[in-house]
Motif scaffolding. Structure first.
Motif, PDB file in Angstrom:
ATOM      1  N   TYR A  35       3.604  10.328  -9.322  1.00 43.08           N
ATOM      2  CA  TYR A  35       3.037  10.536 -10.649  1.00 43.08           C
ATOM      3  C   TYR A  35       2.235  11.832 -10.693  1.00 43.08           C
ATOM      4  CZ  TYR A  35       0.004  10.058 -14.669  1.00 43.08           C
ATOM      5  OH  TYR A  35      -0.679  10.293 -15.829  1.00 43.08           O
ATOM      6  N   LEU A  36       1.400  12.060  -9.693  1.00 43.42           N
ATOM      7  CA  LEU A  36       0.597  13.288  -9.679  1.00 43.42           C
ATOM      8  C   LEU A  36       1.469  14.541  -9.595  1.00 43.42           C
ATOM      9  CD1 LEU A  36      -2.370  12.267  -7.368  1.00 43.42           C
ATOM     10  CD2 LEU A  36      -2.436  12.694  -9.827  1.00 43.42           C
ATOM     11  N   THR A  37       2.546  14.470  -8.838  1.00 40.79           N
ATOM     12  CA  THR A  37       3.441  15.616  -8.720  1.00 40.79           C
ATOM     13  C   THR A  37       4.114  15.918 -10.054  1.00 40.79           C
ATOM     14  OG1 THR A  37       3.833  15.093  -6.410  1.00 40.79           O
ATOM     15  CG2 THR A  37       5.424  16.543  -7.472  1.00 40.79           C
ATOM     16  N   VAL A  38       4.623  14.889 -10.715  1.00 36.72           N
ATOM     17  CA  VAL A  38       5.284  15.093 -12.001  1.00 36.72           C
ATOM     18  C   VAL A  38       4.274  15.529 -13.058  1.00 36.72           C
ATOM     19  CG1 VAL A  38       6.530  13.903 -13.855  1.00 36.72           C
ATOM     20  CG2 VAL A  38       7.182  13.541 -11.472  1.00 36.72           C
ATOM     21  N   TRP A  39       3.100  14.945 -13.038  1.00 36.67           N
ATOM     22  CA  TRP A  39       2.065  15.256 -14.028  1.00 36.67           C
ATOM     23  C   TRP A  39       1.614  16.711 -13.932  1.00 36.67           C
ATOM     24  CZ3 TRP A  39      -3.548  15.393 -13.167  1.00 36.67           C
ATOM     25  CH2 TRP A  39      -4.263  15.510 -14.352  1.00 36.67           C
ATOM     26  N   SER A  40       1.485  17.223 -12.731  1.00 33.99           N
ATOM     27  CA  SER A  40       0.967  18.582 -12.555  1.00 33.99           C
ATOM     28  C   SER A  40       2.074  19.626 -12.419  1.00 33.99           C
ATOM     29  CB  SER A  40       0.075  18.641 -11.326  1.00 33.99           C
ATOM     30  OG  SER A  40       0.857  18.429 -10.173  1.00 33.99           O
ATOM     31  N   ARG A  41       3.262  19.280 -12.762  1.00 28.47           N
ATOM     32  CA  ARG A  41       4.396  20.171 -12.555  1.00 28.47           C
ATOM     33  C   ARG A  41       4.281  21.469 -13.347  1.00 28.47           C
ATOM     34  NH1 ARG A  41      10.454  18.428 -13.994  1.00 28.47           N
ATOM     35  NH2 ARG A  41      11.465  20.375 -13.453  1.00 28.47           N
ATOM     36  N   ARG A  42       3.812  21.410 -14.571  1.00 31.32           N
ATOM     37  CA  ARG A  42       3.726  22.596 -15.416  1.00 31.32           C
ATOM     38  C   ARG A  42       2.391  23.331 -15.307  1.00 31.32           C
ATOM     39  NH1 ARG A  42       8.499  24.569 -16.967  1.00 31.32           N
ATOM     40  NH2 ARG A  42       9.870  22.875 -17.494  1.00 31.32           N
ATOM     41  N   GLU A  43       1.461  22.786 -14.586  1.00 32.57           N
ATOM     42  CA  GLU A  43       0.167  23.441 -14.461  1.00 32.57           C
ATOM     43  C   GLU A  43       0.152  24.320 -13.220  1.00 32.57           C
ATOM     44  OE1 GLU A  43      -2.984  20.641 -14.548  1.00 32.57           O
ATOM     45  OE2 GLU A  43      -2.303  19.719 -16.384  1.00 32.57           O
ATOM     46  N   MET A  44      -0.262  25.567 -13.416  1.00 35.64           N
ATOM     47  CA  MET A  44      -0.329  26.501 -12.300  1.00 35.64           C
ATOM     48  C   MET A  44      -1.731  27.089 -12.234  1.00 35.64           C
ATOM     49  SD  MET A  44       3.111  28.669 -12.543  1.00 35.64           S
ATOM     50  CE  MET A  44       4.623  28.057 -11.929  1.00 35.64           C
ATOM     51  N   PRO A  45      -2.206  27.391 -11.061  1.00 41.27           N
ATOM     52  CA  PRO A  45      -3.521  28.022 -10.944  1.00 41.27           C
ATOM     53  C   PRO A  45      -3.536  29.396 -11.612  1.00 41.27           C
ATOM     54  CG  PRO A  45      -2.761  27.229  -8.816  1.00 41.27           C
ATOM     55  CD  PRO A  45      -1.620  27.089  -9.764  1.00 41.27           C
ATOM     56  N   ARG A  46      -4.719  29.810 -12.039  1.00 42.45           N
ATOM     57  CA  ARG A  46      -4.878  31.107 -12.690  1.00 42.45           C
ATOM     58  C   ARG A  46      -4.467  32.225 -11.736  1.00 42.45           C
ATOM     59  NH1 ARG A  46     -10.537  31.564 -14.657  1.00 42.45           N
ATOM     60  NH2 ARG A  46      -9.775  30.030 -16.105  1.00 42.45           N
ATOM     61  N   GLY A  47      -3.712  33.187 -12.265  1.00 41.26           N
ATOM     62  CA  GLY A  47      -3.296  34.324 -11.459  1.00 41.26           C
ATOM     63  C   GLY A  47      -1.926  34.185 -10.835  1.00 41.26           C
ATOM     64  N   THR A  48      -1.297  33.035 -10.938  1.00 41.20           N
ATOM     65  CA  THR A  48       0.042  32.889 -10.375  1.00 41.20           C
ATOM     66  C   THR A  48       1.074  33.210 -11.439  1.00 41.20           C
ATOM     67  OG1 THR A  48       0.110  30.545 -10.926  1.00 41.20           O
ATOM     68  CG2 THR A  48      -0.640  31.119  -8.733  1.00 41.20           C
ATOM     69  N   THR A  49       2.222  33.635 -11.006  1.00 44.31           N
ATOM     70  CA  THR A  49       3.295  33.949 -11.941  1.00 44.31           C
ATOM     71  C   THR A  49       4.480  33.057 -11.646  1.00 44.31           C
ATOM     72  OG1 THR A  49       4.133  35.666 -10.480  1.00 44.31           O
ATOM     73  CG2 THR A  49       2.604  36.350 -12.206  1.00 44.31           C
ATOM     74  N   TYR A  50       5.229  32.773 -12.678  1.00 41.67           N
ATOM     75  CA  TYR A  50       6.417  31.937 -12.551  1.00 41.67           C
ATOM     76  C   TYR A  50       7.595  32.817 -12.180  1.00 41.67           C
ATOM     77  CZ  TYR A  50      10.116  28.669 -13.699  1.00 41.67           C
ATOM     78  OH  TYR A  50      11.210  27.863 -13.640  1.00 41.67           O
TER      79      TYR A  50
ATOM     80  N   ALA B 146       0.834  -1.208   0.000  1.00 39.62           N
ATOM     81  CA  ALA B 146       0.000   0.000   0.000  1.00 39.62           C
ATOM     82  C   ALA B 146       0.865   1.253   0.000  1.00 39.62           C
ATOM     83  CB  ALA B 146      -0.919  -0.008   1.225  1.00 39.62           C
ATOM     84  N   THR B 147       1.958   1.247   0.739  1.00 42.95           N
ATOM     85  CA  THR B 147       2.861   2.390   0.766  1.00 42.95           C
ATOM     86  C   THR B 147       3.482   2.642  -0.603  1.00 42.95           C
ATOM     87  OG1 THR B 147       3.365   1.941   3.082  1.00 42.95           O
ATOM     88  CG2 THR B 147       4.902   3.359   1.892  1.00 42.95           C
ATOM     89  N   VAL B 148       3.941   1.582  -1.254  1.00 42.18           N
ATOM     90  CA  VAL B 148       4.533   1.726  -2.589  1.00 42.18           C
ATOM     91  C   VAL B 148       3.493   2.236  -3.578  1.00 42.18           C
ATOM     92  CG1 VAL B 148       5.481   0.403  -4.538  1.00 42.18           C
ATOM     93  CG2 VAL B 148       6.361   0.041  -2.226  1.00 42.18           C
ATOM     94  N   PHE B 149       2.273   1.731  -3.494  1.00 44.28           N
ATOM     95  CA  PHE B 149       1.203   2.171  -4.392  1.00 44.28           C
ATOM     96  C   PHE B 149       0.930   3.665  -4.227  1.00 44.28           C
ATOM     97  CE2 PHE B 149      -3.347   3.057  -4.952  1.00 44.28           C
ATOM     98  CZ  PHE B 149      -3.470   2.772  -6.307  1.00 44.28           C
ATOM     99  N   PHE B 150       0.755   4.129  -3.000  1.00 44.11           N
ATOM    100  CA  PHE B 150       0.451   5.534  -2.773  1.00 44.11           C
ATOM    101  C   PHE B 150       1.657   6.431  -3.059  1.00 44.11           C
ATOM    102  CE2 PHE B 150      -3.103   3.780  -0.277  1.00 44.11           C
ATOM    103  CZ  PHE B 150      -4.124   4.466  -0.915  1.00 44.11           C
ATOM    104  N   PHE B 151       2.862   5.961  -2.786  1.00 44.68           N
ATOM    105  CA  PHE B 151       4.049   6.733  -3.110  1.00 44.68           C
ATOM    106  C   PHE B 151       4.169   6.923  -4.619  1.00 44.68           C
ATOM    107  CE2 PHE B 151       8.551   6.895  -4.317  1.00 44.68           C
ATOM    108  CZ  PHE B 151       8.915   8.076  -3.690  1.00 44.68           C
TER     109      PHE B 151
END
Length: 120
Positions: A89-104, A79-84
């Motif tokens: 995956y979610l962290t890498v997948w959402s790396r380039r997506e930022m909420p509206r109004g934020t600046t890089y 279970a730990t390996v599955f959730f890790f």
């Protein structure tokens, strides 16, 4: 106290003393590796994590009596390996997506890019 009971106790004492000696040797090895220089940081980290994993496995397995809890430990580990893996995956997948109004914000070490002047 009968002989079988004292034999069982002496057997456990021998196991605990053996684990203690192994942990002591692991600690000596850890200190020795501190003074050993490797060219690669990855090699240094790999060796340090290997030694720490072996020592933690000995402590958890014998002193915490987890060595006899096979099914429960493997289920929790799975279970730990599955959730890790899922969170990674979610962290890498959402790396380039930022909420509206934020600046890089660029890193300090990277100067801002200036467009080359165009001639008319």
């Amino acid at each position: 106290m009968d002989k079988t009971h004292s034999h069982d106790i002496s057997k456990h004492v021998k196991v605990y003393v053996s684990v203690f000696v192994a942990l002591l040797l692991g600690t000596i090895l850890t200190v020795a590796m501190y003074y050993q220089h490797f060219d690669s940081v990855a090699v240094t980290v790999t060796i340090a994590l290997f030694i720490a994993t072996v020592k933690a496995s000995l402590v958890a397995g014998f002193f915490m009596h987890l060595i006899s809890e096979k099914k429960a430990i493997y289920a929790i580990l799975l279970a730990t390996v599955f959730f890790f893996a899922g969170m990674t995956y979610l962290t890498v997948w959402s790396r380039r997506e930022m909420p509206r109004g934020t600046t890089y914000v660029r890193k300090v070490s990277q100067p801002p890019r200036v467009a080359a002047p165009t001639e008319h």
